[in-house]
Motif scaffolding. Sequence first.
Motif, PDB file in Angstrom:
ATOM      1  N   PHE A  37      66.480  79.429  61.311  1.00  0.00           N
ATOM      2  CA  PHE A  37      67.849  79.910  61.104  1.00  0.00           C
ATOM      3  C   PHE A  37      68.750  78.860  60.774  1.00  0.00           C
ATOM      4  N   ALA A  38      68.488  77.579  61.225  1.00  0.00           N
ATOM      5  CA  ALA A  38      69.435  76.426  60.580  1.00  0.00           C
ATOM      6  C   ALA A  38      69.601  76.353  59.321  1.00  0.00           C
ATOM      7  N   VAL A  39      68.238  76.347  58.462  1.00  0.00           N
ATOM      8  CA  VAL A  39      68.335  75.974  57.047  1.00  0.00           C
ATOM      9  C   VAL A  39      69.038  77.627  56.463  1.00  0.00           C
ATOM     10  N   GLY A  40      68.660  78.721  56.908  1.00  0.00           N
ATOM     11  CA  GLY A  40      69.297  79.947  56.365  1.00  0.00           C
ATOM     12  C   GLY A  40      70.630  79.903  56.375  1.00  0.00           C
ATOM     13  N   TYR A  41      71.282  79.564  57.384  1.00  0.00           N
ATOM     14  CA  TYR A  41      72.872  79.383  57.563  1.00  0.00           C
ATOM     15  C   TYR A  41      73.419  78.421  56.787  1.00  0.00           C
ATOM     16  N   ILE A  42      72.580  77.176  56.527  1.00  0.00           N
ATOM     17  CA  ILE A  42      73.176  76.122  55.643  1.00  0.00           C
ATOM     18  C   ILE A  42      73.134  76.712  54.222  1.00  0.00           C
ATOM     19  N   LEU A  43      71.975  77.089  53.814  1.00  0.00           N
ATOM     20  CA  LEU A  43      71.801  77.698  52.545  1.00  0.00           C
ATOM     21  C   LEU A  43      72.899  78.806  51.947  1.00  0.00           C
ATOM     22  N   MET A  44      73.256  79.650  53.054  1.00  0.00           N
ATOM     23  CA  MET A  44      74.263  80.714  52.919  1.00  0.00           C
ATOM     24  C   MET A  44      75.615  79.875  52.270  1.00  0.00           C
ATOM     25  N   GLY A  45      75.817  78.747  53.066  1.00  0.00           N
ATOM     26  CA  GLY A  45      76.940  78.162  52.620  1.00  0.00           C
ATOM     27  C   GLY A  45      76.660  77.252  51.387  1.00  0.00           C
ATOM     28  N   LEU A  46      75.745  76.668  51.132  1.00  0.00           N
ATOM     29  CA  LEU A  46      75.532  76.031  50.191  1.00  0.00           C
ATOM     30  C   LEU A  46      75.546  76.809  48.865  1.00  0.00           C
ATOM     31  N   PHE A 114      73.734  67.111  51.758  1.00  0.00           N
ATOM     32  CA  PHE A 114      73.386  66.603  52.770  1.00  0.00           C
ATOM     33  C   PHE A 114      73.495  67.141  54.328  1.00  0.00           C
ATOM     34  N   PRO A 115      74.449  68.355  54.295  1.00  0.00           N
ATOM     35  CA  PRO A 115      74.329  69.299  55.502  1.00  0.00           C
ATOM     36  C   PRO A 115      72.890  69.883  55.965  1.00  0.00           C
ATOM     37  N   ILE A 116      71.998  69.844  54.813  1.00  0.00           N
ATOM     38  CA  ILE A 116      70.686  70.326  55.238  1.00  0.00           C
ATOM     39  C   ILE A 116      70.082  69.414  56.155  1.00  0.00           C
ATOM     40  N   VAL A 117      70.191  68.054  55.723  1.00  0.00           N
ATOM     41  CA  VAL A 117      69.532  67.167  56.637  1.00  0.00           C
ATOM     42  C   VAL A 117      70.296  67.034  58.137  1.00  0.00           C
ATOM     43  N   LEU A 118      71.384  66.946  58.156  1.00  0.00           N
ATOM     44  CA  LEU A 118      72.445  67.053  59.270  1.00  0.00           C
ATOM     45  C   LEU A 118      71.955  68.224  60.110  1.00  0.00           C
ATOM     46  N   GLY A 119      71.655  69.492  59.740  1.00  0.00           N
ATOM     47  CA  GLY A 119      71.539  70.645  60.122  1.00  0.00           C
ATOM     48  C   GLY A 119      70.082  70.610  61.014  1.00  0.00           C
ATOM     49  N   LEU A 120      69.105  69.870  60.207  1.00  0.00           N
ATOM     50  CA  LEU A 120      67.721  69.872  60.795  1.00  0.00           C
ATOM     51  C   LEU A 120      67.673  68.926  61.867  1.00  0.00           C
ATOM     52  N   ILE A 121      68.419  67.950  61.569  1.00  0.00           N
ATOM     53  CA  ILE A 121      68.379  66.691  62.617  1.00  0.00           C
ATOM     54  C   ILE A 121      69.014  67.357  64.016  1.00  0.00           C
ATOM     55  N   ALA A 143      69.991  77.990  72.084  1.00  0.00           N
ATOM     56  CA  ALA A 143      70.771  76.898  72.015  1.00  0.00           C
ATOM     57  C   ALA A 143      70.966  76.316  70.801  1.00  0.00           C
ATOM     58  N   SER A 144      69.926  76.302  69.894  1.00  0.00           N
ATOM     59  CA  SER A 144      70.361  75.794  68.536  1.00  0.00           C
ATOM     60  C   SER A 144      70.986  76.906  67.882  1.00  0.00           C
ATOM     61  N   LEU A 145      70.552  78.388  68.155  1.00  0.00           N
ATOM     62  CA  LEU A 145      71.027  79.405  67.280  1.00  0.00           C
ATOM     63  C   LEU A 145      72.499  79.482  67.611  1.00  0.00           C
ATOM     64  N   LEU A 146      72.744  79.374  68.815  1.00  0.00           N
ATOM     65  CA  LEU A 146      74.127  79.401  69.056  1.00  0.00           C
ATOM     66  C   LEU A 146      74.971  78.238  68.496  1.00  0.00           C
ATOM     67  N   LEU A 147      74.362  77.073  68.765  1.00  0.00           N
ATOM     68  CA  LEU A 147      75.304  75.746  68.198  1.00  0.00           C
ATOM     69  C   LEU A 147      75.395  76.098  66.655  1.00  0.00           C
ATOM     70  N   ASN A 148      74.316  76.461  65.799  1.00  0.00           N
ATOM     71  CA  ASN A 148      74.385  76.552  64.411  1.00  0.00           C
ATOM     72  C   ASN A 148      75.266  77.505  63.947  1.00  0.00           C
ATOM     73  N   GLN A 149      75.353  78.667  64.676  1.00  0.00           N
ATOM     74  CA  GLN A 149      76.467  79.668  64.651  1.00  0.00           C
ATOM     75  C   GLN A 149      77.907  79.197  65.044  1.00  0.00           C
TER      76      GLN A 149
END
Length: 578
Positions: A37-46, A114-121, A143-149
Amino acid sequence: MLILQLQKFLTTPITQKSRQNQSRFTVIFWYSLSLTFAVGYILMGLKKAFSSQYIVGDDAREYISWMYRYFNPDLFPGDLIADYFQSVTPIGYGILYKVIAALGIDLTFFSKIFPIVLGLITTSYCFAVCMQILPVPMVGFIASLLLNQSLCMHDDLFSATPRDFIYPLFLAFLYYSIRSSGLGILIVLALQCLIYPLIGFVDLLILALRLFRWQNGQITISQNRKDYILFAAAIIVTGIVILPYAIQSSQFGPPITAAVARTMPDYWPGGRVSYFSHNIINYWFFGRDSGFIALIAPPQLLLGLLLPIILKFKSYFPLTKEVNDEVKLLLQAVIASLIMFFTAHALAFKLHWPSRYTHHTFRMVLAVAAAISIILILDATFRWSRENGKQIFILGTIIILGAGLVFYPSSFSLKVFPKTLYVEGKVPTLYNFLQKQPQNIVIASTSGEADNIPIFAQRTILVGKEYALPFHTKYYAQFSKRMIDLINAQYTEDINQVKDFIQKYHVTFWLLERSAFLPEYITKNTWLQQYQPAAQQANANLQKSLPVLATLINSCAVFETDNLVLLKTECIKVVTKT
């Protein structure tokens, strides 16, 4: 049987013994889903970031533009704006981009990926913190889902500014604090102070609070010598790391005082900062720079407020016995953040904007607390359903919960997700034209397009709305003087005043919008209206006659688009009459 299997998969803790067998799959599944989900959200932004060559984060223009000096030290010679933002850029952040430049990687390109790296960490540490507090893998996922959202509802992973690093570093700090890893704590604290020093103060206060214990209704002091050694080491590390940055950032004067700021339109609604408000509720709670719960979203985060209540009624929520005593770290983080919030208000603006101390940390704490609360409630519901034969009820609860958490970003309440605040340069031909000019040129303009010139053309602008930060006295005094002089010169009938302005600031080109000489260009421009009485005088001049610059567009233009005209000042200098 189905209910029992679901409960085991969703809410059963992973014990030390079970980690060695079938439960390992459960951990891997939920952790992998969290990363997905984290990568999915970030790729949508990229997708937006790479939709055009000339796209960059809104605030990244402030920090990355001057860094092109790493490729060419001769860029931006004597540039007030570049020098200022270089001075306020945290040392660690500058070092990172210096390394990237040394590798020959374009800085704007790097800022996008770089948001991909930051999002994964961020996701990994969030998951790990949850597993330390309540070892139920689904807690880490929620928790990670809510935070990434939450991060993707603002631009806190896509801004390409130091604040993007708050989340992975603060969560790492929480993790190593729970693990009592002194070395990990000190390393993360040093990195935090190097990249985003403000949160370093919150980290330090958390360590101070951990010297105290709450036992049997009384506050006691830690008897562990290692706690004091760690705290002393943290103070030394913080001082050593932050002091060079404090010296570096002070070269443009001390921060503007609150008393002075109250007299400036820049600090009121419609201004560049909009810090103050006549609405006291908005000021203390929701103001972007002044409120302590600014930008708290999505609303599901507020479920974290239930955690203290649930922990008080443990008999109704049997899973609470698995909650680690280190859950108190969440409260310590809140208290430390609030102390810094009110301190920043009291010392305005020596410690920057007060909201910076709460809205980042609160979102992380609430995400973890909300996830724990949800699982504790879900587990209690499972037990009740099994005892009362309500299988349909628990199945419906799971479906509704899952759909509400996962599909919230696509709900009607969110018009844009993820919210990236990328800015697209609309005039590539202008940037190409300016890049072919000498490196020491200066462009004067009141146009919003001027904000994009430093990042896309690597050329100096005299002023720009994006760079009009009314924070340090020496910088903003010079910036305001430039802005007032520019408005006066742009709307005067006196050619000599225009020439004096050009000579004073060594202006090479003058960028004008074709609508610049219409009265509404001034009256409806909140930025220009901040610079009085220059804006009022300019409007009055327009009512009487056409400014001299307007008469020179045809004869001195060297570049034109549908809405922009670039005048060469060498042409203006030789004009003898209007």
